[in-house]
Design a protein around this motif. Structure first.
Motif, PDB file in Angstrom:
ATOM      1  N   ILE A  93      14.290   5.339  -1.187  1.00 17.83           N
ATOM      2  CA  ILE A  93      13.126   5.862  -0.499  1.00 17.83           C
ATOM      3  C   ILE A  93      12.051   4.542  -0.595  1.00 17.83           C
ATOM      4  N   ALA A  94      12.077   3.795  -1.678  1.00 20.66           N
ATOM      5  CA  ALA A  94      11.106   2.650  -1.714  1.00 20.66           C
ATOM      6  C   ALA A  94      11.449   1.665  -0.704  1.00 20.66           C
ATOM      7  N   PHE A  95      12.984   1.382  -0.602  1.00 21.54           N
ATOM      8  CA  PHE A  95      13.351   0.563   0.485  1.00 21.54           C
ATOM      9  C   PHE A  95      13.094   1.157   1.824  1.00 21.54           C
ATOM     10  N   ALA A  96      13.285   2.330   1.978  1.00 25.90           N
ATOM     11  CA  ALA A  96      13.108   2.904   3.504  1.00 25.90           C
ATOM     12  C   ALA A  96      11.239   2.782   3.676  1.00 25.90           C
ATOM     13  N   ILE A  97      10.605   2.673   2.700  1.00 22.24           N
ATOM     14  CA  ILE A  97       9.296   2.849   3.031  1.00 22.24           C
ATOM     15  C   ILE A  97       8.754   1.346   3.318  1.00 22.24           C
ATOM     16  N   ILE A  98       9.386   0.248   2.591  1.00 24.45           N
ATOM     17  CA  ILE A  98       9.139  -1.026   3.066  1.00 24.45           C
ATOM     18  C   ILE A  98       9.573  -1.471   4.340  1.00 24.45           C
ATOM     19  N   ALA A  99      10.895  -0.831   4.829  1.00 23.48           N
ATOM     20  CA  ALA A  99      11.363  -1.052   6.168  1.00 23.48           C
ATOM     21  C   ALA A  99      10.298  -0.293   7.160  1.00 23.48           C
ATOM     22  N   VAL A 100      10.006   0.848   7.015  1.00 24.28           N
ATOM     23  CA  VAL A 100       9.274   1.617   8.141  1.00 24.28           C
ATOM     24  C   VAL A 100       7.778   1.055   8.096  1.00 24.28           C
ATOM     25  N   SER A 126       0.900  -1.121  -0.041  1.00 24.90           N
ATOM     26  CA  SER A 126      -0.063   0.222   0.174  1.00 24.90           C
ATOM     27  C   SER A 126       0.991   1.220   0.030  1.00 24.90           C
ATOM     28  N   ALA A 127       1.926   1.196   0.999  1.00 24.11           N
ATOM     29  CA  ALA A 127       2.813   2.565   0.995  1.00 24.11           C
ATOM     30  C   ALA A 127       3.527   2.576  -0.438  1.00 24.11           C
ATOM     31  N   LEU A 128       4.154   1.475  -0.817  1.00 20.36           N
ATOM     32  CA  LEU A 128       4.773   1.732  -2.231  1.00 20.36           C
ATOM     33  C   LEU A 128       3.973   2.195  -3.230  1.00 20.36           C
ATOM     34  N   GLY A 129       2.637   1.635  -3.379  1.00 20.93           N
ATOM     35  CA  GLY A 129       1.576   1.862  -4.223  1.00 20.93           C
ATOM     36  C   GLY A 129       1.330   3.477  -4.166  1.00 20.93           C
ATOM     37  N   TRP A 130       1.205   4.098  -3.090  1.00 25.84           N
ATOM     38  CA  TRP A 130       1.017   5.422  -2.872  1.00 25.84           C
ATOM     39  C   TRP A 130       2.090   6.303  -3.368  1.00 25.84           C
ATOM     40  N   TYR A 131       3.450   5.993  -2.914  1.00 27.63           N
ATOM     41  CA  TYR A 131       4.627   6.589  -3.371  1.00 27.63           C
ATOM     42  C   TYR A 131       4.987   6.483  -4.819  1.00 27.63           C
ATOM     43  N   TYR A 132       4.899   5.379  -5.525  1.00 32.14           N
ATOM     44  CA  TYR A 132       4.939   5.697  -6.851  1.00 32.14           C
ATOM     45  C   TYR A 132       3.835   6.122  -7.481  1.00 32.14           C
ATOM     46  N   ALA A 133       2.447   6.343  -6.905  1.00 31.69           N
ATOM     47  CA  ALA A 133       1.335   7.080  -7.604  1.00 31.69           C
ATOM     48  C   ALA A 133       1.733   8.538  -7.611  1.00 31.69           C
ATOM     49  N   THR A 173      -8.905  -7.404  -3.750  1.00 36.21           N
ATOM     50  CA  THR A 173      -8.336  -6.979  -4.806  1.00 36.21           C
ATOM     51  C   THR A 173      -6.779  -7.172  -4.730  1.00 36.21           C
ATOM     52  N   PRO A 174      -6.089  -7.787  -5.474  1.00 40.55           N
ATOM     53  CA  PRO A 174      -4.479  -8.254  -5.458  1.00 40.55           C
ATOM     54  C   PRO A 174      -3.730  -6.572  -5.319  1.00 40.55           C
ATOM     55  N   TYR A 175      -2.937  -6.189  -4.626  1.00 40.39           N
ATOM     56  CA  TYR A 175      -1.769  -5.372  -4.641  1.00 40.39           C
ATOM     57  C   TYR A 175      -0.656  -5.726  -5.170  1.00 40.39           C
ATOM     58  N   PHE A 176      -0.094  -4.891  -6.153  1.00 43.16           N
ATOM     59  CA  PHE A 176       1.113  -5.038  -6.934  1.00 43.16           C
ATOM     60  C   PHE A 176       2.039  -3.912  -6.486  1.00 43.16           C
ATOM     61  N   ALA A 177       3.354  -4.221  -6.000  1.00 46.40           N
ATOM     62  CA  ALA A 177       4.450  -3.465  -5.785  1.00 46.40           C
ATOM     63  C   ALA A 177       5.630  -3.856  -6.427  1.00 46.40           C
ATOM     64  N   TRP A 178       5.733  -3.930  -7.748  1.00 42.73           N
ATOM     65  CA  TRP A 178       6.763  -4.728  -8.402  1.00 42.73           C
ATOM     66  C   TRP A 178       7.826  -3.609  -8.693  1.00 42.73           C
TER      67      TRP A 178
END
Length: 299
Positions: free
Chosen positions: A67-74, A52-59, A125-130
C-alpha cells in the motif's frame, strides 16, 4: 577487491537514481527542444507529495508495504501529471517558437515560483517517510550491506528505461514523436497535432520527474531546495550522454555514478568535482555529448 565491489554497488545504485531524475528531462528536450529548468521542482513536488501521503498513511496505523508503494506511485503520478499539464497549457504553449534561451529563462522562473509555492504549502520543516526503506531491510554481500529498497530503485530505473525505449521505438505515438523531432513543420503539414503531442510529452516528462522524487522520498529528508540540487546533477547527466537521448541519459548516469562512487571510496574530497570533471572531459571530445547529434541547419 572489497573496494571494487563497493564502488560497483554504490555506483550502479546512484546511477539508477540519476537516470530516474534525468529521464523526464531528456524526453522533454528530445521532443520539444526545451531545457526544462523546472524539472527539479517537479522532482521536489513528487517527493513532498509522497512524503505527505506516506506520513498520513502511517499515522493512521497503516503497515502494509504494498500500500505504501501504491501511495508513492499514485501521489507522484497525480501531482506530476497535473503540474505538467498546468505548466504546459498555462505558460509554455504561449511561448512555442521562441528562442531556446528564452524558454530556459522561463522554466527557471517556474522553478523559482514552485520553490516558493512548496514553502507556502509544506512549510520549511523537513518531511520524513523512512518507513518503506526500513521495512524492506538489508542483506549482506560479504562484509558489505545493501538496502533492498535501493535494489528496487535500480529495477524501477531499468523498467522505465525499457518502457521509454519501447514507447519511442515500437509504438505509433513514438513514431509520430520521432517525426516531430526530425522535422516539426513537415509533421504539421502531414496532419500531426504537434501541440497535442507536446502536451502529452511534457506531462510524461513531468510525471517521470515526480516519480523520481516520490521514490527518493523514503531515502532522504524532504526539505526546501532539493529540487535545485537535483536539476544541476540531471543537467550533468543529460549533457554527458547527449541532450535528448534516452540511451545517452542511461550511459551518462552510469559513467557519472561510477565516477562519483570511485571518488567517494578513494578521494571523498573530490566528490562534487569529479561529476563535473567527467562532463567537461566528455564535452571536450564530444561537444554534443556521447550520443548527441549535431542539429542540421535549415536554410
Amino acid at each position: 577487491m572489497l573496494t571494487v565491489w563497493a564502488i560497483l554497488i554504490d555506483g550502479f545504485i546512484y546511477a539508477s537514481w540519476l537516470f530516474l531524475v534525468a529521464a523526464g528531462l531528456t524526453v522533454i528536450y528530445g521532443v520539444m527542444r526545451i531545457l526544462n529548468m523546472a524539472h527539479g521542482s517537479l522532482y521536489a513536488l513528487g517527493a513532498y507529495a509522497a512524503a505527505s501521503a506516506l506520513g498520513w498513511y502511517y499515522a493512521q496505523g497503516g503497515d502494509q508495504l504494498w500500500i505504501a508503494f501504491a501511495i508513492i506511485a499514485v501521489s507522484a503520478i497525480l501531482i506530476g501529471a497535473i503540474s505538467g499539464l498546468i505548466i504546459e497549457r498555462g505558460l509554455l504553449r504561449l511561448m512555442y517558437g521562441r528562442d531556446e534561451i528564452l524558454m530556459l529563462i522561463i522554466t527557471f522562473a517556474v522553478l523559482l515560483i514552485l520553490e516558493d509555492v512548496m514553502k507556502l504549502v509544506w512549510g520549511t520543516t523537513p518531511y520524513f517517510a523512512w518507513q518503506p526503506y526500513a521495512a524492506m531491510g538489508r542483506f549482506n554481500i560479504d562484509v558489505l550491506t545493501v538496502s533492498q529498497y535501493d535494489l528496487l530503485v535500480m529495477a524501477l530505473s531499468v523498467v522505465i528505461g525499457l518502457g521509454l525505449w519501447f514507447w519511442l521505438e515500437r509504438t505509433n505515438m513514438g513514431k509520430i514523436l520521432r517525426s516531430i523531432i526530425h522535422d516539426r513543420e513537415v509533421s504539421e503539414a502531414m496532419g500531426v497535432n504537434v501541440r497535442r503531442m507536446f502536451t502529452i510529452t511534457f506531462m510524461i516528462g513531468a510525471t517521470l520527474g515526480a516519480i523520481a522524487g516520490g521514490v527518493t522520498a523514503p531515502i532522504i529528508s524532504v526539505v526546501p531546495g532539493i529540487g535545485v540540487e537535483v536539476i544541476v546533477l540531471a543537467f550533468a547527466v543529460v549533457v554527458t550522454g547527449g541532450l535528448g537521448s534516452i540511451t545517452g541519459a542511461a550511459v551518462g548516469a552510469v559513467i557519472v555514478g561510477l565516477a562519483r562512487a570511485t571518488s567517494i571510496h578513494t578521494m571523498p574530497e573530490l566528490e562534487l568535482f569529479i561529476i563535473y570533471a567527467v562532463m567537461a572531459t566528455v564535452l571536450v571530445f564530444r561537444p554534443h555529448g556521447l550520443f548527441g547529434l549535431a542539429a542540421a541547419r535549415k536554410i
